[in-house]
Structures are given as C-alpha cells and as structure tokens.
Design an enzyme around this catalytic site. Structure first.
Site, PDB file in Angstrom:
ATOM      1  NE  ARG A 244      -9.010  -1.089   3.073  1.00 48.24           N
ATOM      2  CZ  ARG A 244      -8.305   0.035   3.028  1.00 48.24           C
ATOM      3  NH1 ARG A 244      -7.012  -0.021   2.804  1.00 48.24           N
ATOM      4  NH2 ARG A 244      -8.898   1.209   3.188  1.00 48.24           N
TER       5      ARG A 244
ATOM      6  CD  GLU B  82      -3.911   7.794   2.049  1.00 43.52           C
ATOM      7  OE1 GLU B  82      -4.712   7.989   2.987  1.00 43.52           O
ATOM      8  OE2 GLU B  82      -2.713   8.137   2.104  1.00 43.52           O
TER       9      GLU B  82
ATOM     10  CG  ASN C 224      -9.999   4.800   5.132  1.00 49.70           C
ATOM     11  OD1 ASN C 224     -10.543   5.698   5.756  1.00 49.70           O
ATOM     12  ND2 ASN C 224      -9.092   5.034   4.207  1.00 49.70           N
TER      13      ASN C 224
ATOM     14  NE  ARG D 262      -3.189   2.534   2.968  1.00 49.10           N
ATOM     15  CZ  ARG D 262      -2.737   3.696   3.445  1.00 49.10           C
ATOM     16  NH1 ARG D 262      -1.445   3.820   3.762  1.00 49.10           N
ATOM     17  NH2 ARG D 262      -3.544   4.723   3.602  1.00 49.10           N
TER      18      ARG D 262
ATOM     19  CG  HIS E 127       0.729  14.307  -0.941  1.00 52.88           C
ATOM     20  ND1 HIS E 127       0.087  15.510  -1.131  1.00 52.88           N
ATOM     21  CD2 HIS E 127       0.043  13.675   0.040  1.00 52.88           C
ATOM     22  CE1 HIS E 127      -0.926  15.612  -0.294  1.00 52.88           C
ATOM     23  NE2 HIS E 127      -0.984  14.501   0.432  1.00 52.88           N
TER      24      HIS E 127
ATOM     25  CG  ASP F 141       0.420   6.905   3.838  1.00 50.44           C
ATOM     26  OD1 ASP F 141      -0.797   6.728   3.994  1.00 50.44           O
ATOM     27  OD2 ASP F 141       1.058   7.831   4.381  1.00 50.44           O
TER      28      ASP F 141
END
Length: 319
Positions: free
Chosen positions: A155, A52, A117, A13, A19, A15
């Site tokens: 999920r 993400e 989440n 994953r 960005h 994160d």
C-alpha cells in the site's frame, strides 16, 4: 457489508480489529457474499479484507497479529519500522537478503505492508520510528524496496502536510472550512498542502515495476559492505539501492535480456527514448550502474516494460 458488495464494493478495511474476538470476525466474513459479477465478471471472488491489528513485534501487548491471520490479511506494522532502521543506517541493508517472515513477521499472503500510514507518521498507532515524506530521500529508497520485493500486499501512502506538534490537524481547507482541491504541476507533484507521495515519479515508476514483475522470484541477490544491495525479479526487472555514504560504480548481473532499458527512478520510456538514465544490458546480462551517494535518488530500477525497441507491455494492476 453484503449490501455494499451488491453495489460493487470489492473489499473492506476492518478498523481496530485487534479489539474484536477473531472467531467473531471469522463468522462475519463467512457470511459475506461473493463479489457482484455485474462489476467483477468471471469466477466468483471473495471480497478483499484486511484488518487493522497493531503489533510492533516487541511482545508489549497481549494481542498478536498472528491471531488474525489465515482468514484475512492484517496490517504489518513491523514492516515499516524495520525498514526505517535499515535506511537510517542503524541496521545493515545486506540482511534484507531474507526479508519477510524470518523477520518475525507473518507470511506474505497474510499481510498488507506499508512504509508509513496515517497513524504512525504522526507518532500514533504503534508509535513513530518510521520514515515519512519529511525525509524524502530515505522514504523513496524504502518505498522502492517495498515495491520491488515480493513480500506482502503493498500500500502506497498519500499524505497532506501537518504541523509536527499538531498531529490531529485536518487536511488543507479554505476559509469556510471546505477541503481544498488538489492542484498539481507539470511533473504531477501536488501543492496547496497536499503531499501526494503516489504522484512522485520515483514511486509511481516502482508501482509499474511491481506490476510487471508480479509472480517472479528474487534472483541475482548482491550486496557490498552493509548498505549497497541489488536483486532481480526473475528475468523481468532489476533494482539497485545505494544507502551507503560511498558511491556505487560497477557492473552487476541483472538477469535481463540484452538491450537498452530506461531507469524508472529518473524517468521513463517516451517513444524510442528515455527521459531519464539509460541502462544497457549486454549479452551476458550484465549492466553498469553508477549511483552517487549524495544524489537525491540513490537507486536505479529497470524492467522489460521500459525497454527500448520492444512493444511496451500493458499490465493489469496487481498491487
């Protein structure tokens, strides 16, 4: 990352991917090794990656989730907020007939989907507006729909309790600050501050449903008024959801073969008996469903893996 792959890690994953420049991430992923065949024998497989990318679909930010699709999956934050509006009865459930990319969401193969989440259940990461374990009846309906529908890679959340206004509260802990062990009762539900939604019968029953119907299409879509819907997954499974204030009491076409099935929301197959509600499908595929609007569980689901008198299917985890 390659060192982790060599030790048996199967995916990552990423994160805060929004960005990072998409081309830079693509370059990193291109240099990753295939999975270690010691742990994943057979044809070479690439690591599973999801990123993400918080995008609520309202064009409030410069970054779009669509900029990160095509080379890895993205977190679909629109999914949970839109389903919350449906099961809070702010948007008719009958419009879920075209659920998926037509709701301004990426294609199914590009997303990881969830009802809530760790961020948005606390009002962070794209804001609130989602269903959580604090509203268990609607939360279970939304999760059941998610697991029954083929869109996205699903999920399931597993939470611990926290005070509503202390969103950064940590998990349950002992006096000397070590994390408390998870304790559960005979029904597998958790205690001592742990919520463990994945242990709720209604949710783990639908995880099995999803595994059994994997690879099938939606058929036999049915809706009544605004908040009663049903559909089959090929000839392997069928789900009915009553989000209305009125009871549901009628026969529906399931698409399944004749026989006696166990409703996986209220129980399961135990030998040759159902621990919950029994559903009998007749020779033409129809079965009778009665769901009271005021009951705790306002949905029913059946599949071929919970059919009395046949060898129970053992399925490989797909989602």
């Amino acid at each position: 990352m390659n060192r982790l792959i060599s030790k048996g890690v199967a995916g990552f994953r990423i994160d805060a991917a929004k960005h990072m420049w998409p081309n830079h991430l693509m370059g990193i992923y291109a240099d990753l090794d295939s999975l270690n065949e010691k742990y994943f024998p057979g044809a070479q497989r690439r690591p599973f990656i999801f990123q993400e990318v918080i995008d609520n679909g309202k064009n409030e930010e410069a970054i779009s989730a669509f900029e990160y699709t095509g080379f890895a999956r993205v977190t679909n934050f629109i999914f949970g907020t839109e389903l919350a509006q449906v099961f809070l009865r702010n948007n008719p459930a009958k419009w879920l007939v075209n659920w998926g990319s037509k709701w301004n969401m990426p294609q199914s193969e590009d997303v990881v989907v969830f009802i809530d989440n760790h961020d948005n259940q606390r009002g962070h990461g794209g804001g609130g507006g989602v269903l959580t374990h604090r509203d268990p009846k609607r939360y279970k309906m939304a999760t059941a729909f998610m697991l029954a529908h083929p869109y996205g890679f699903t999920r399931v959340m597993s939470s611990f309790n926290f005070y509503r206004f202390i969103s950064d509260q940590g998990p349950p802990h002992n006096d000397y600050m070590s994390i408390k062990d998870v304790q559960w009762g005979n029904d597998f539900s958790c205690g001592c501050g742990w919520i463990c939604e994945h242990r709720w019968r209604q949710i783990y029953g639908m995880v099995a449903f999803r595994n059994v119907v994997h690879g099938t299409d939606i058929l036999n879509w049915w809706s009544k008024d605004n908040y009663q819907i049903a559909f089959s997954r090929g000839d392997k499974g069928f789900i009915v959801i009553n989000a209305d204030v009125q009871d549901l009491n009628l026969e529906l076409q399931t698409g399944l073969s004749t026989g006696t099935y166990c409703d996986v929301i209220s129980g399961e197959l135990d030998g040759e008996n159902c621990t919950g509600t029994i559903v009998k499908v007749n020779g033409t595929g129809y079965a009778h469903f009665h769901i009271r609007s005021r009951s705790d569980d306002t949905m029913m689901a059946i599949h071929i893996g919970e059919k009395i008198g046949e060898q129970r299917r053992v399925t490989t985890l797909q989602h």
